[in-house]
Every structure is written in C-alpha cells, then in structure tokens.
Design a protein around this motif. Structure first.
Motif, PDB file in Angstrom:
ATOM      1  N   LEU A 160       0.861  -1.195   0.000  1.00  0.00           N
ATOM      2  CA  LEU A 160       0.000   0.000   0.000  1.00  0.00           C
ATOM      3  C   LEU A 160       0.894   1.241   0.000  1.00  0.00           C
ATOM      4  CD1 LEU A 160      -2.669  -0.964   2.750  1.00  0.00           C
ATOM      5  CD2 LEU A 160      -2.978  -1.027   0.269  1.00  0.00           C
ATOM      6  N   PRO A 161       1.616   1.454  -1.100  1.00  0.00           N
ATOM      7  CA  PRO A 161       2.661   2.500  -1.097  1.00  0.00           C
ATOM      8  C   PRO A 161       2.125   3.911  -0.825  1.00  0.00           C
ATOM      9  CG  PRO A 161       2.341   1.592  -3.318  1.00  0.00           C
ATOM     10  CD  PRO A 161       1.537   0.738  -2.386  1.00  0.00           C
ATOM     11  N   ASN A 162       0.851   4.158  -1.137  1.00  0.00           N
ATOM     12  CA  ASN A 162       0.347   5.523  -0.981  1.00  0.00           C
ATOM     13  C   ASN A 162      -0.537   5.732   0.248  1.00  0.00           C
ATOM     14  OD1 ASN A 162       1.615   6.223  -3.439  1.00  0.00           O
ATOM     15  ND2 ASN A 162      -0.094   5.258  -4.538  1.00  0.00           N
ATOM     16  N   ALA A 163      -0.640   4.713   1.077  1.00  0.00           N
ATOM     17  CA  ALA A 163      -1.559   4.818   2.213  1.00  0.00           C
ATOM     18  C   ALA A 163      -1.011   5.770   3.282  1.00  0.00           C
ATOM     19  CB  ALA A 163      -1.784   3.441   2.810  1.00  0.00           C
ATOM     20  N   ASP A 164      -1.924   6.406   3.990  1.00  0.00           N
ATOM     21  CA  ASP A 164      -1.536   7.243   5.119  1.00  0.00           C
ATOM     22  C   ASP A 164      -1.400   6.342   6.343  1.00  0.00           C
ATOM     23  OD1 ASP A 164      -1.234   9.017   7.168  1.00  0.00           O
ATOM     24  OD2 ASP A 164      -3.272   9.853   7.023  1.00  0.00           O
ATOM     25  N   LEU A 165      -0.182   6.149   6.786  1.00  0.00           N
ATOM     26  CA  LEU A 165       0.061   5.156   7.830  1.00  0.00           C
ATOM     27  C   LEU A 165       0.051   5.753   9.237  1.00  0.00           C
ATOM     28  CD1 LEU A 165       2.711   2.879   6.097  1.00  0.00           C
ATOM     29  CD2 LEU A 165       0.225   2.706   6.102  1.00  0.00           C
ATOM     30  N   SER A 166      -0.337   7.027   9.349  1.00  0.00           N
ATOM     31  CA  SER A 166      -0.351   7.637  10.683  1.00  0.00           C
ATOM     32  C   SER A 166      -1.373   6.916  11.585  1.00  0.00           C
ATOM     33  CB  SER A 166      -0.693   9.127  10.583  1.00  0.00           C
ATOM     34  OG  SER A 166      -1.965   9.284   9.987  1.00  0.00           O
ATOM     35  N   LEU A 167      -2.417   6.350  10.950  1.00  0.00           N
ATOM     36  CA  LEU A 167      -3.417   5.585  11.689  1.00  0.00           C
ATOM     37  C   LEU A 167      -2.775   4.379  12.401  1.00  0.00           C
ATOM     38  CD1 LEU A 167      -6.495   5.054  12.199  1.00  0.00           C
ATOM     39  CD2 LEU A 167      -6.466   3.659  10.124  1.00  0.00           C
ATOM     40  N   ILE A 168      -1.861   3.720  11.702  1.00  0.00           N
ATOM     41  CA  ILE A 168      -1.188   2.543  12.263  1.00  0.00           C
ATOM     42  C   ILE A 168      -0.317   2.954  13.449  1.00  0.00           C
ATOM     43  CG2 ILE A 168       0.443   0.661  11.763  1.00  0.00           C
ATOM     44  CD1 ILE A 168      -2.142   0.361  10.193  1.00  0.00           C
ATOM     45  N   THR A 169       0.431   4.038  13.255  1.00  0.00           N
ATOM     46  CA  THR A 169       1.304   4.522  14.329  1.00  0.00           C
ATOM     47  C   THR A 169       0.479   4.880  15.567  1.00  0.00           C
ATOM     48  OG1 THR A 169       2.472   5.584  12.511  1.00  0.00           O
ATOM     49  CG2 THR A 169       3.281   6.044  14.710  1.00  0.00           C
ATOM     50  N   ARG A 170      -0.670   5.502  15.317  1.00  0.00           N
ATOM     51  CA  ARG A 170      -1.553   5.911  16.416  1.00  0.00           C
ATOM     52  C   ARG A 170      -2.119   4.683  17.148  1.00  0.00           C
ATOM     53  NH1 ARG A 170      -6.585   8.230  16.403  1.00  0.00           N
ATOM     54  NH2 ARG A 170      -6.904   7.985  14.172  1.00  0.00           N
ATOM     55  N   ALA A 171      -2.531   3.674  16.381  1.00  0.00           N
ATOM     56  CA  ALA A 171      -3.081   2.457  16.986  1.00  0.00           C
ATOM     57  C   ALA A 171      -2.006   1.732  17.792  1.00  0.00           C
ATOM     58  CB  ALA A 171      -3.646   1.539  15.902  1.00  0.00           C
ATOM     59  N   TYR A 172      -0.787   1.742  17.272  1.00  0.00           N
ATOM     60  CA  TYR A 172       0.317   1.096  17.985  1.00  0.00           C
ATOM     61  C   TYR A 172       0.571   1.780  19.329  1.00  0.00           C
ATOM     62  CZ  TYR A 172       4.939  -0.538  19.242  1.00  0.00           C
ATOM     63  OH  TYR A 172       5.995  -1.068  19.928  1.00  0.00           O
ATOM     64  N   SER A 173       0.648   3.097  19.315  1.00  0.00           N
ATOM     65  CA  SER A 173       0.899   3.849  20.564  1.00  0.00           C
ATOM     66  C   SER A 173      -0.225   3.619  21.567  1.00  0.00           C
ATOM     67  CB  SER A 173       0.998   5.353  20.283  1.00  0.00           C
ATOM     68  OG  SER A 173       1.963   5.596  19.309  1.00  0.00           O
ATOM     69  N   PHE A 174      -1.443   3.633  21.080  1.00  0.00           N
ATOM     70  CA  PHE A 174      -2.631   3.411  21.911  1.00  0.00           C
ATOM     71  C   PHE A 174      -2.550   2.037  22.583  1.00  0.00           C
ATOM     72  CE2 PHE A 174      -7.012   1.978  22.541  1.00  0.00           C
ATOM     73  CZ  PHE A 174      -7.685   3.110  22.986  1.00  0.00           C
ATOM     74  N   SER A 175      -2.223   1.032  21.802  1.00  0.00           N
ATOM     75  CA  SER A 175      -2.162  -0.337  22.315  1.00  0.00           C
ATOM     76  C   SER A 175      -0.983  -0.520  23.277  1.00  0.00           C
ATOM     77  CB  SER A 175      -2.046  -1.313  21.139  1.00  0.00           C
ATOM     78  OG  SER A 175      -1.987  -2.641  21.593  1.00  0.00           O
ATOM     79  N   GLU A 176       0.150   0.062  22.897  1.00  0.00           N
ATOM     80  CA  GLU A 176       1.357  -0.055  23.739  1.00  0.00           C
ATOM     81  C   GLU A 176       1.100   0.552  25.121  1.00  0.00           C
ATOM     82  OE1 GLU A 176       4.736   2.343  22.699  1.00  0.00           O
ATOM     83  OE2 GLU A 176       6.118   0.694  23.134  1.00  0.00           O
ATOM     84  N   LYS A 177       0.424   1.695  25.117  1.00  0.00           N
ATOM     85  CA  LYS A 177       0.109   2.377  26.373  1.00  0.00           C
ATOM     86  C   LYS A 177      -0.854   1.518  27.213  1.00  0.00           C
ATOM     87  CE  LYS A 177      -1.802   6.768  27.961  1.00  0.00           C
ATOM     88  NZ  LYS A 177      -3.142   7.268  27.587  1.00  0.00           N
ATOM     89  N   ALA A 178      -1.877   0.984  26.551  1.00  0.00           N
ATOM     90  CA  ALA A 178      -2.867   0.181  27.269  1.00  0.00           C
ATOM     91  C   ALA A 178      -2.244  -1.083  27.879  1.00  0.00           C
ATOM     92  CB  ALA A 178      -4.008  -0.202  26.321  1.00  0.00           C
ATOM     93  N   HIS A 179      -1.312  -1.688  27.167  1.00  0.00           N
ATOM     94  CA  HIS A 179      -0.708  -2.946  27.645  1.00  0.00           C
ATOM     95  C   HIS A 179       0.536  -2.724  28.511  1.00  0.00           C
ATOM     96  CE1 HIS A 179      -3.312  -5.711  25.466  1.00  0.00           C
ATOM     97  NE2 HIS A 179      -3.115  -5.066  24.337  1.00  0.00           N
ATOM     98  N   THR A 180       0.839  -1.472  28.823  1.00  0.00           N
ATOM     99  CA  THR A 180       2.029  -1.184  29.635  1.00  0.00           C
ATOM    100  C   THR A 180       1.993  -1.973  30.947  1.00  0.00           C
ATOM    101  OG1 THR A 180       2.194   1.036  28.736  1.00  0.00           O
ATOM    102  CG2 THR A 180       3.340   0.656  30.813  1.00  0.00           C
ATOM    103  N   GLY A 181       3.113  -2.609  31.279  1.00  0.00           N
ATOM    104  CA  GLY A 181       3.180  -3.374  32.521  1.00  0.00           C
ATOM    105  C   GLY A 181       2.733  -4.820  32.346  1.00  0.00           C
ATOM    106  N   GLN A 182       2.175  -5.162  31.201  1.00  0.00           N
ATOM    107  CA  GLN A 182       1.797  -6.564  30.942  1.00  0.00           C
ATOM    108  C   GLN A 182       2.912  -7.256  30.150  1.00  0.00           C
ATOM    109  OE1 GLN A 182      -1.931  -6.230  28.823  1.00  0.00           O
ATOM    110  NE2 GLN A 182      -3.108  -5.937  30.690  1.00  0.00           N
ATOM    111  N   PHE A 183       3.064  -8.537  30.429  1.00  0.00           N
ATOM    112  CA  PHE A 183       4.127  -9.286  29.746  1.00  0.00           C
ATOM    113  C   PHE A 183       3.603 -10.597  29.187  1.00  0.00           C
ATOM    114  CE2 PHE A 183       6.145  -6.388  32.618  1.00  0.00           C
ATOM    115  CZ  PHE A 183       7.194  -5.885  31.870  1.00  0.00           C
TER     116      PHE A 183
END
Ligand code: MN
Length: 348
Positions: free
Chosen positions: A30-53
């Motif tokens: 998807l060479p032309n896709a706006d990937l800021s959505l992916i970055t945002r979802a990643y940060s959101f998920s990383e924050k939510a799962h903080t402290g879990q292993f």
C-alpha cells in the motif's frame, strides 16, 4: 530450483520487532496509504498494555504487533491491521469499546468487538461438534469476515510462541487449533496459514511422531533433491524446441499431510510416494497450457486430479493448472503450472 520446507514455505516473513518494521511491510503493498493511523493504533495499544508481559518475558505489545504483521503479510487493509494491534485491549486492559470507537471509528470498534466475542466462545472439544463450533464462529464474526482473519492471525502467533506455555496446556491448545482454526483457515482458502498452523499443531499435539517424521524427511533429503533435479531436466528437455522460459520449484508437502496419509493408510514414511509437489512458473496463460500438454504427453495424468484455475479462477485471481501425474520411477507427482503472480505471493 530448491527444496523449500516447513514454515519457510509460507508467505510469512521474519518476525517484526518495531512498529517501523510493520510500516515497511505495509508500504510494500500500500505504497500511498496514510500510515499515521497505524502509528496511532500502535501507541494506543502499547500504552494500554504497559506493565503486561507475555509468558516469554517480552512486553505484551510484541503480541499485537506480531498479529498485525501477519495481517500485513496477508496484505489486508489498514482497518484489519489496526484491529490486529488493538485486538486484546478491550478484553485485557482498562480500555473500553467506547474508547476504541471514539479513537478509531465504528468499523474498527465493530471488528475489535467481534474478535473479543470469539475469544469468549467455549468450544466443544470433539469432532462431532465441529459443525457447531464453526457456526458459533460465524455468528461471532457478524457481518465482517475480517473478524475471523484477525482471530486466525492471533491464533497463529499464539501457536508460534506455544513453547512458552506449560507442557500440559500445549497439547490441549494444539488440539483445539487443529479442530477449529485449521479447518476454518481451509474454508477461507488461506492455505499458507492453514499449513503453518497444522504443522505447529502436529509438533505440540504429537511431538514424538512429529520429530520422528522430521528425522525421516531429513534422511531422505538427498534422494529428494536428486528426484527434483530429474523432474526438472525432463521438463526442460520436453520444452527444448519451444520458446517457453520457465522456473521450477520442488518441495516436500507439509508434515501434517504426510503424517495423515501414513495414518490413514497405515504405512511408513518410505511408502508415502507422493510427498513432493512441484510448481512450474511461466510468463502467460497460453504457456501454462503448453507446458501442461508436454507434461501430460510425457507422464500419464491421474484421472480426477486435474484442476483448471485459469478457466475458473480462484477468488485471489491467480491463474494456474494443477495436475497429478505418474512421474519418473512410477512415482505420483503433483504439479502446479502457473503464471508469475504480480504480487509475488503463492497461497492466499
Ligand atoms: Mn491475542
């Protein structure tokens, strides 16, 4: 030419370590896709799962990231990949479905909800209940098939990391996967996923038989390479007078299918003759038929095994002819003749 094996025969690339790896994967198709959505979802998920292993000791985010990467390997759309990143947040963290809806919209919320609901299904553990299990799955997926695709990617990553589970749980999870998720992947036509799942299940469900078979396959590797060379030379010879340029790949079928054949016919590995499958790649459709003609003139085709996916293309549009012939030495050989896939993927 070469012998591809086991999981390497999939569409799946090396594991991803960072969100940047994931973005690179997506950019490839998807060479032309706006990937800021992916970055945002990643940060959101990383924050939510903080402290879990994970049981492996890794931070939990490694799991949703890997699931998202599997979905990218399947070349799915951005909403599916976002769902992969978020799929455990509602079930396992303080995040609510409303939070997901506000941040990522109705569609992603619906998908995440669907995946969460599948995780809560209690599956019945017996072959007779398989129809019922699949029905439950279909109900849970609602109207969007992407729910099941995310769930399958989730299960694949859990199976890849099953060695971190306690021993008694391994066989149980492998059996559930074999009974429910493998047939489901098959029904959806995602053969690469089905094949990798099945061999992983085999390894944990019947470890003694699995490692025994791996040994057998290794021992006969030399013969296998020679046989592949022989088939290749014969096809090259038969095409000498034409202008067809082709590549040929030979590979051993996946272990679970060999094992099932041994079980159902009650035979040893050495007696399973049709363990090899070949793929001949040419430039266009007319060359597919030309090569098929040469192969059928040289080796007798087995009735009922010929499939024409050119006249009746599969959903993914790839064009190929499948046949099984009595090849060199009287051995059954499966051959697929196909055009070069524009996106370079074989199975999906
Ligand atoms: Mn998960």
């Amino acid at each position: 030419m070469g012998v591809e094996r086991l999981a390497e025969d999939g569409i799946f690339d090396r594991p991803v370590k960072t969100v940047e790896d994931l973005l690179n994967k997506i950019r490839k198709y998807l060479p032309n896709a706006d990937l800021s959505l992916i970055t945002r979802a990643y940060s959101f998920s990383e924050k939510a799962h903080t402290g879990q292993f994970r049981r492996s000791g890794e931070p939990y985010i490694a799991h949703p990231l890997s699931v998202a990467a599997i979905l990218a390997d399947l070349r799915l759309d951005l909403e599916s990949i976002v769902t992969g990143l978020l799929h455990d947040t509602v079930e396992d963290t303080y995040v609510t479905l409303e939070d997901v809806r506000r941040e990522f919209g109705d569609t992603v919320a619906l998908l995440v909800d669907g995946v969460t609901k599948i995780s809560q299904i209690k599956f019945r553990n017996s072959v007779e209940k398989q129809g019922e299990n699949i029905r439950k799955m279909i109900v849970a997926m609602g109207r969007d098939v992407r729910v099941v695709l995310v769930k399958l990617a989730d299960r694949l990553h859990n199976m890849r990391t099953l060695n971190h589970m306690p021993y008694e749980k391994q066989a149980q999870i492998a059996l559930e996967t074999l009974e429910i998720y493998c047939p489901l992947a098959g029904r959806m036509g995602i053969m690469s996923l089905k094949v990798e799942l099945e061999d992983l299940c085999f390894r944990y469900y019947r470890p003694d038989h699995y490692y025994q078979l791996v040994q057998h396959v290794k021992k006969t590797e030399h013969d296998t390479d020679r046989f592949i060379g022989e088939v290749r030379d014969k096809i090259a010879e038969s095409l000498e007078r034409s202008n067809v340029k082709f590549e040929i790949y030979g590979r051993s079928k996946h272990l679970w299918s060999i094992y099932k054949k041994m079980q159902s016919r009650n035979i040893e590995y050495e007696q399973v003759y049709d363990v090899l499958a070949f793929r001949v790649i040419v430039s266009n459709v007319s060359e597919c038929y030309e090569v098929l003609g040469h192969i059928h003139a040289m080796w007798k085709p087995i009735p009922g095994r010929f499939k024409d996916f050119i006249a009746m293309p599969k959903a993914n549009n790839y064009q190929s002819l499948h046949t099984t012939v009595i090849g060199p030495g009287g051995e059954r050989v499966e051959i697929q003749i196909r055009t070069r896939d524009k996106i370079g993927r074989a199975h999906v």
